[in-house]
Design a protein around this motif. Sequence first.
Motif, PDB file in Angstrom:
ATOM      1  N   TYR A   1     -36.394   1.504   6.309  1.00 33.01           N
ATOM      2  CA  TYR A   1     -35.339   1.928   5.392  1.00 33.01           C
ATOM      3  C   TYR A   1     -33.982   1.453   5.888  1.00 33.01           C
ATOM      4  CZ  TYR A   1     -38.426   5.248   3.006  1.00 33.01           C
ATOM      5  OH  TYR A   1     -39.416   5.826   2.266  1.00 33.01           O
ATOM      6  N   ALA A   2     -33.090   1.215   4.936  1.00 33.96           N
ATOM      7  CA  ALA A   2     -31.697   0.913   5.232  1.00 33.96           C
ATOM      8  C   ALA A   2     -30.837   1.892   4.450  1.00 33.96           C
ATOM      9  CB  ALA A   2     -31.352  -0.518   4.835  1.00 33.96           C
ATOM     10  N   SER A   3     -29.822   2.411   5.085  1.00 33.85           N
ATOM     11  CA  SER A   3     -28.972   3.429   4.457  1.00 33.85           C
ATOM     12  C   SER A   3     -27.668   2.840   3.960  1.00 33.85           C
ATOM     13  CB  SER A   3     -28.676   4.538   5.468  1.00 33.85           C
ATOM     14  OG  SER A   3     -29.877   5.144   5.880  1.00 33.85           O
ATOM     15  N   LEU A   4     -27.148   3.452   2.903  1.00 35.41           N
ATOM     16  CA  LEU A   4     -25.851   3.076   2.340  1.00 35.41           C
ATOM     17  C   LEU A   4     -25.337   4.258   1.531  1.00 35.41           C
ATOM     18  CD1 LEU A   4     -26.186   0.866  -0.807  1.00 35.41           C
ATOM     19  CD2 LEU A   4     -28.187   1.669   0.402  1.00 35.41           C
ATOM     20  N   PRO A   5     -24.057   4.277   1.197  1.00 35.07           N
ATOM     21  CA  PRO A   5     -23.538   5.372   0.375  1.00 35.07           C
ATOM     22  C   PRO A   5     -24.250   5.418  -0.987  1.00 35.07           C
ATOM     23  CG  PRO A   5     -21.736   4.145   1.361  1.00 35.07           C
ATOM     24  CD  PRO A   5     -22.989   3.358   1.616  1.00 35.07           C
ATOM     25  N   LYS A   6     -24.575   6.624  -1.451  1.00 31.54           N
ATOM     26  CA  LYS A   6     -25.237   6.785  -2.752  1.00 31.54           C
ATOM     27  C   LYS A   6     -24.455   6.108  -3.866  1.00 31.54           C
ATOM     28  CE  LYS A   6     -27.691  11.137  -2.076  1.00 31.54           C
ATOM     29  NZ  LYS A   6     -27.824  12.534  -2.516  1.00 31.54           N
ATOM     30  N   SER A   7     -23.140   6.121  -3.763  1.00 28.31           N
ATOM     31  CA  SER A   7     -22.299   5.520  -4.802  1.00 28.31           C
ATOM     32  C   SER A   7     -22.470   4.005  -4.882  1.00 28.31           C
ATOM     33  CB  SER A   7     -20.832   5.866  -4.570  1.00 28.31           C
ATOM     34  OG  SER A   7     -20.410   5.391  -3.305  1.00 28.31           O
ATOM     35  N   ASP A   8     -23.087   3.389  -3.865  1.00 27.86           N
ATOM     36  CA  ASP A   8     -23.289   1.944  -3.846  1.00 27.86           C
ATOM     37  C   ASP A   8     -24.685   1.526  -4.309  1.00 27.86           C
ATOM     38  OD1 ASP A   8     -20.715   1.600  -3.026  1.00 27.86           O
ATOM     39  OD2 ASP A   8     -21.217   1.293  -0.915  1.00 27.86           O
ATOM     40  N   LEU A   9     -25.461   2.479  -4.829  1.00 29.89           N
ATOM     41  CA  LEU A   9     -26.781   2.201  -5.398  1.00 29.89           C
ATOM     42  C   LEU A   9     -26.708   2.408  -6.900  1.00 29.89           C
ATOM     43  CD1 LEU A   9     -29.918   1.861  -5.427  1.00 29.89           C
ATOM     44  CD2 LEU A   9     -30.036   4.317  -4.888  1.00 29.89           C
ATOM     45  N   SER A  10     -27.093   1.375  -7.664  1.00 32.27           N
ATOM     46  CA  SER A  10     -27.135   1.474  -9.127  1.00 32.27           C
ATOM     47  C   SER A  10     -28.519   1.090  -9.614  1.00 32.27           C
ATOM     48  CB  SER A  10     -26.135   0.516  -9.775  1.00 32.27           C
ATOM     49  OG  SER A  10     -24.831   0.818  -9.408  1.00 32.27           O
ATOM     50  N   TYR A  11     -29.101   1.943 -10.450  1.00 26.52           N
ATOM     51  CA  TYR A  11     -30.363   1.593 -11.082  1.00 26.52           C
ATOM     52  C   TYR A  11     -30.051   0.812 -12.348  1.00 26.52           C
ATOM     53  CZ  TYR A  11     -32.993   4.195  -7.707  1.00 26.52           C
ATOM     54  OH  TYR A  11     -33.557   4.612  -6.528  1.00 26.52           O
ATOM     55  N   ILE A  12     -30.594  -0.396 -12.448  1.00 25.86           N
ATOM     56  CA  ILE A  12     -30.362  -1.286 -13.582  1.00 25.86           C
ATOM     57  C   ILE A  12     -31.363  -0.976 -14.687  1.00 25.86           C
ATOM     58  CG2 ILE A  12     -30.236  -3.699 -14.321  1.00 25.86           C
ATOM     59  CD1 ILE A  12     -28.095  -2.652 -12.216  1.00 25.86           C
ATOM     60  N   SER A  13     -32.600  -0.692 -14.300  1.00 26.61           N
ATOM     61  CA  SER A  13     -33.635  -0.332 -15.266  1.00 26.61           C
ATOM     62  C   SER A  13     -34.633   0.604 -14.606  1.00 26.61           C
ATOM     63  CB  SER A  13     -34.358  -1.578 -15.785  1.00 26.61           C
ATOM     64  OG  SER A  13     -35.074  -2.203 -14.739  1.00 26.61           O
ATOM     65  N   GLY A  14     -35.323   1.353 -15.431  1.00 28.34           N
ATOM     66  CA  GLY A  14     -36.423   2.176 -14.954  1.00 28.34           C
ATOM     67  C   GLY A  14     -36.081   3.515 -14.353  1.00 28.34           C
ATOM     68  N   SER A  15     -34.839   3.948 -14.419  1.00 27.30           N
ATOM     69  CA  SER A  15     -34.520   5.249 -13.835  1.00 27.30           C
ATOM     70  C   SER A  15     -35.348   6.360 -14.489  1.00 27.30           C
ATOM     71  CB  SER A  15     -33.025   5.554 -13.927  1.00 27.30           C
ATOM     72  OG  SER A  15     -32.594   5.561 -15.259  1.00 27.30           O
ATOM     73  N   GLU A  16     -35.771   6.135 -15.748  1.00 28.37           N
ATOM     74  CA  GLU A  16     -36.571   7.143 -16.448  1.00 28.37           C
ATOM     75  C   GLU A  16     -38.010   7.219 -15.930  1.00 28.37           C
ATOM     76  OE1 GLU A  16     -37.327   3.300 -18.488  1.00 28.37           O
ATOM     77  OE2 GLU A  16     -35.504   4.270 -17.777  1.00 28.37           O
ATOM     78  N   VAL A  17     -38.485   6.196 -15.209  1.00 28.26           N
ATOM     79  CA  VAL A  17     -39.840   6.250 -14.646  1.00 28.26           C
ATOM     80  C   VAL A  17     -39.832   6.614 -13.165  1.00 28.26           C
ATOM     81  CG1 VAL A  17     -40.832   4.679 -16.344  1.00 28.26           C
ATOM     82  CG2 VAL A  17     -39.999   3.762 -14.167  1.00 28.26           C
ATOM     83  N   LEU A  18     -38.643   6.852 -12.605  1.00 27.85           N
ATOM     84  CA  LEU A  18     -38.578   7.312 -11.213  1.00 27.85           C
ATOM     85  C   LEU A  18     -39.068   8.745 -11.138  1.00 27.85           C
ATOM     86  CD1 LEU A  18     -35.188   6.071  -9.722  1.00 27.85           C
ATOM     87  CD2 LEU A  18     -37.483   5.423  -9.015  1.00 27.85           C
ATOM     88  N   ALA A  19     -39.983   8.980 -10.232  1.00 28.21           N
ATOM     89  CA  ALA A  19     -40.454  10.341  -9.954  1.00 28.21           C
ATOM     90  C   ALA A  19     -39.884  10.739  -8.614  1.00 28.21           C
ATOM     91  CB  ALA A  19     -41.975  10.375  -9.927  1.00 28.21           C
TER      92      ALA A  19
ATOM     93  N   LYS B   1     -38.021   9.223  -3.811  1.00 27.53           N
ATOM     94  CA  LYS B   1     -38.173   8.724  -5.175  1.00 27.53           C
ATOM     95  C   LYS B   1     -39.068   7.493  -5.166  1.00 27.53           C
ATOM     96  CE  LYS B   1     -33.902  10.579  -7.016  1.00 27.53           C
ATOM     97  NZ  LYS B   1     -32.627  10.289  -7.684  1.00 27.53           N
ATOM     98  N   PHE B   2     -39.904   7.418  -6.203  1.00 28.04           N
ATOM     99  CA  PHE B   2     -40.854   6.325  -6.316  1.00 28.04           C
ATOM    100  C   PHE B   2     -41.123   6.042  -7.786  1.00 28.04           C
ATOM    101  CE2 PHE B   2     -42.945  10.373  -5.949  1.00 28.04           C
ATOM    102  CZ  PHE B   2     -43.913  10.351  -6.933  1.00 28.04           C
ATOM    103  N   CYS B   3     -41.639   4.861  -8.068  1.00 27.33           N
ATOM    104  CA  CYS B   3     -41.971   4.484  -9.439  1.00 27.33           C
ATOM    105  C   CYS B   3     -43.217   5.247  -9.862  1.00 27.33           C
ATOM    106  CB  CYS B   3     -42.209   2.980  -9.535  1.00 27.33           C
ATOM    107  SG  CYS B   3     -42.762   2.452 -11.170  1.00 27.33           S
ATOM    108  N   SER B   4     -43.135   5.968 -10.963  1.00 32.70           N
ATOM    109  CA  SER B   4     -44.290   6.733 -11.435  1.00 32.70           C
ATOM    110  C   SER B   4     -45.353   5.842 -12.064  1.00 32.70           C
ATOM    111  CB  SER B   4     -43.851   7.801 -12.439  1.00 32.70           C
ATOM    112  OG  SER B   4     -43.292   7.200 -13.598  1.00 32.70           O
ATOM    113  N   ASN B   5     -45.032   4.583 -12.316  1.00 34.05           N
ATOM    114  CA  ASN B   5     -46.008   3.664 -12.891  1.00 34.05           C
ATOM    115  C   ASN B   5     -46.848   2.986 -11.808  1.00 34.05           C
ATOM    116  OD1 ASN B   5     -47.046   2.246 -15.324  1.00 34.05           O
ATOM    117  ND2 ASN B   5     -46.245   0.457 -14.257  1.00 34.05           N
ATOM    118  N   CYS B   6     -46.202   2.383 -10.805  1.00 38.09           N
ATOM    119  CA  CYS B   6     -46.943   1.634  -9.774  1.00 38.09           C
ATOM    120  C   CYS B   6     -46.991   2.333  -8.419  1.00 38.09           C
ATOM    121  CB  CYS B   6     -46.362   0.237  -9.616  1.00 38.09           C
ATOM    122  SG  CYS B   6     -44.677   0.185  -8.952  1.00 38.09           S
ATOM    123  N   GLY B   7     -46.160   3.350  -8.223  1.00 35.08           N
ATOM    124  CA  GLY B   7     -46.167   4.100  -6.964  1.00 35.08           C
ATOM    125  C   GLY B   7     -45.268   3.557  -5.871  1.00 35.08           C
TER     126      GLY B   7
END
Length: 122
Positions: A41-59, A70-76
């Motif tokens: 894992y690599a860490s960074l400020p939460k404000s510097d992470l943007s979901y471009i697509s698929g935030s609705e399938v994040l579990a 958090k992980f993709c609910s489709n592929c894991g």
Amino acid sequence: MYKGSCLCGKVSYELHSEPKAVSHCHCNMCQKQHGAAFATYASLPKSDLSYISGSEVLASYNSSESVVRKFCSNCGSSIEWSSSKKFPSWVSIAIATLDTPYNPSKIKNIYQASSVCWLVNS
């Protein structure tokens, strides 16, 4: 800027700053979540992470009182963990999900007491 995605491609994200504090985590939770000897894992400020697509399938899953994974609910694919009490405004990204080349200058091994016995260090 770095870009990343999950295995099936439904989730994609961008990192808007250079990741920091890269670590190979050997804790039992990371081993179980990734099905591997450790997770990187690599860490960074939460404000510097943007979901471009698929935030609705994040579990999400609370693996402990202070960690949400958090992980993709489709592929894991494991994407991130956050909510650390020590660093509440930071997020840690599974760097194996990066699509943009990233070569950290330093990687720390953490929770080595729970390292698997079958891992060969070279």
